[in-house]
Scaffold this motif. Sequence first.
Motif, mmCIF file in Angstrom:
data_model
loop_
_atom_site.group_PDB
_atom_site.id
_atom_site.type_symbol
_atom_site.label_atom_id
_atom_site.label_comp_id
_atom_site.label_asym_id
_atom_site.label_seq_id
_atom_site.Cartn_x
_atom_site.Cartn_y
_atom_site.Cartn_z
ATOM 1 N N TRP A 71 -45.260 -7.252 -26.129
ATOM 2 C CA TRP A 71 -44.651 -7.448 -27.494
ATOM 3 C C TRP A 71 -46.124 -7.778 -29.019
ATOM 4 O O TRP A 71 -45.766 -7.117 -29.431
ATOM 5 C CB TRP A 71 -44.822 -9.201 -27.277
ATOM 6 C CG TRP A 71 -44.399 -10.123 -28.692
ATOM 7 C CD1 TRP A 71 -43.416 -9.928 -28.920
ATOM 8 C CD2 TRP A 71 -45.138 -10.989 -28.989
ATOM 9 N NE1 TRP A 71 -43.168 -10.732 -30.342
ATOM 10 C CE2 TRP A 71 -45.065 -11.102 -30.093
ATOM 11 C CE3 TRP A 71 -46.664 -11.255 -29.015
ATOM 12 C CZ2 TRP A 71 -45.322 -12.346 -31.029
ATOM 13 C CZ3 TRP A 71 -47.340 -11.706 -29.495
ATOM 14 C CH2 TRP A 71 -46.092 -12.715 -30.313
ATOM 15 N N ARG A 72 -47.409 -8.100 -27.763
ATOM 16 C CA ARG A 72 -48.027 -7.723 -28.860
ATOM 17 C C ARG A 72 -48.573 -5.999 -29.167
ATOM 18 O O ARG A 72 -48.794 -6.395 -30.764
ATOM 19 C CB ARG A 72 -49.401 -8.328 -28.467
ATOM 20 C CG ARG A 72 -50.678 -8.077 -29.236
ATOM 21 C CD ARG A 72 -51.646 -8.897 -28.254
ATOM 22 N NE ARG A 72 -52.290 -7.570 -27.383
ATOM 23 C CZ ARG A 72 -53.076 -8.501 -26.228
ATOM 24 N NH1 ARG A 72 -53.854 -9.090 -26.455
ATOM 25 N NH2 ARG A 72 -53.218 -7.327 -25.200
ATOM 26 N N LEU A 77 -47.572 -9.969 -32.979
ATOM 27 C CA LEU A 77 -48.137 -11.248 -34.281
ATOM 28 C C LEU A 77 -48.022 -10.807 -34.992
ATOM 29 O O LEU A 77 -48.224 -12.203 -36.457
ATOM 30 C CB LEU A 77 -50.013 -10.763 -33.615
ATOM 31 C CG LEU A 77 -49.976 -11.337 -32.277
ATOM 32 C CD1 LEU A 77 -52.045 -10.826 -32.082
ATOM 33 C CD2 LEU A 77 -49.911 -12.690 -31.899
ATOM 34 N N TRP A 78 -47.856 -10.124 -35.743
ATOM 35 C CA TRP A 78 -47.539 -9.521 -37.149
ATOM 36 C C TRP A 78 -45.843 -10.716 -38.075
ATOM 37 O O TRP A 78 -45.680 -11.182 -39.058
ATOM 38 C CB TRP A 78 -47.542 -8.254 -37.718
ATOM 39 C CG TRP A 78 -49.384 -7.874 -37.779
ATOM 40 C CD1 TRP A 78 -49.927 -7.531 -36.377
ATOM 41 C CD2 TRP A 78 -50.107 -8.686 -38.951
ATOM 42 N NE1 TRP A 78 -51.234 -6.739 -37.062
ATOM 43 C CE2 TRP A 78 -51.634 -7.618 -38.557
ATOM 44 C CE3 TRP A 78 -50.379 -8.754 -40.060
ATOM 45 C CZ2 TRP A 78 -52.763 -7.574 -39.134
ATOM 46 C CZ3 TRP A 78 -51.281 -8.621 -40.628
ATOM 47 C CH2 TRP A 78 -52.571 -8.504 -40.392
ATOM 48 N N LEU A 80 -44.326 -12.990 -36.997
ATOM 49 C CA LEU A 80 -44.350 -14.584 -36.743
ATOM 50 C C LEU A 80 -45.706 -14.500 -38.127
ATOM 51 O O LEU A 80 -45.223 -15.525 -38.608
ATOM 52 C CB LEU A 80 -45.481 -14.820 -35.758
ATOM 53 C CG LEU A 80 -45.061 -15.163 -34.268
ATOM 54 C CD1 LEU A 80 -45.412 -15.864 -33.181
ATOM 55 C CD2 LEU A 80 -43.706 -15.298 -34.260
#
Length: 246
Positions: A71-72, A77-78, A80
């Motif tokens: 996922w990362r 992270l971006w 979100l």
Amino acid sequence: MPRERTLLPTVVGVLAAILVFAFVLTSSLIATLHEFRFESQLPALMPFFVWAAAAGVGHLANLGRALFRPWRAAFGLWSLVPYGALMLITAVVPGLELPWWASLIAAGAAALPFLVVGFKADPNLRTSPVVGDDDESRRGTFLVGAALMVAAYAVSGPLITASIIAVLTTVALGVTSLMTHGLARASHTWRMRHWMALTWGSLVIWACIIAKGTTDVFDPWWAQFVAVVLAGLPLVLVNMVESRRA
């Protein structure tokens, strides 16, 4: 005989994307629409408590760890950032009404990395049942279906009564999620049809939250009854089929 695969990598990613999209959309609408100015985020979180109660919070944490690295890598992270910015803006500027499509953008951005993860088909995301279901797990599955029904009523029923039920249900599910394998030992015994039914029930609950806040569709009692049945009946029926096979 080889163990039956019940959660394929692609399906895990797609289901995660659907759930994240529905949650972020509901949460964002609660934060931005004037109709939800007296509403908290608790109703939007209720389906996750049902998931935790079904499998146990420890097993969901293991799945989350398996999902985190891909996922990362998919810019998770971006993804979100729009949701975080939206929640921050509404917290800093109370009463600010953002356009409804801002919630749609935030939900789509948050869900996209999970689609990427799913279609990459990382074999680490594949899980299989360890044991067959038994009477204990089938009873637990029935209780999870009942919890979906109660949660659906908590977000669609009369304001005061539903609020009390929502708090009590959330507390009960939170305590139950601390069981080693949850109510139904879902990570060990559930097949794809169980997870699909639980996903459906979660989507019904989120849809009820939006419909309750923006329309009068749940004013008649029979509409609340329909919502309750739609949320929990599929999982109950799947459980009945499994019981007859056993």
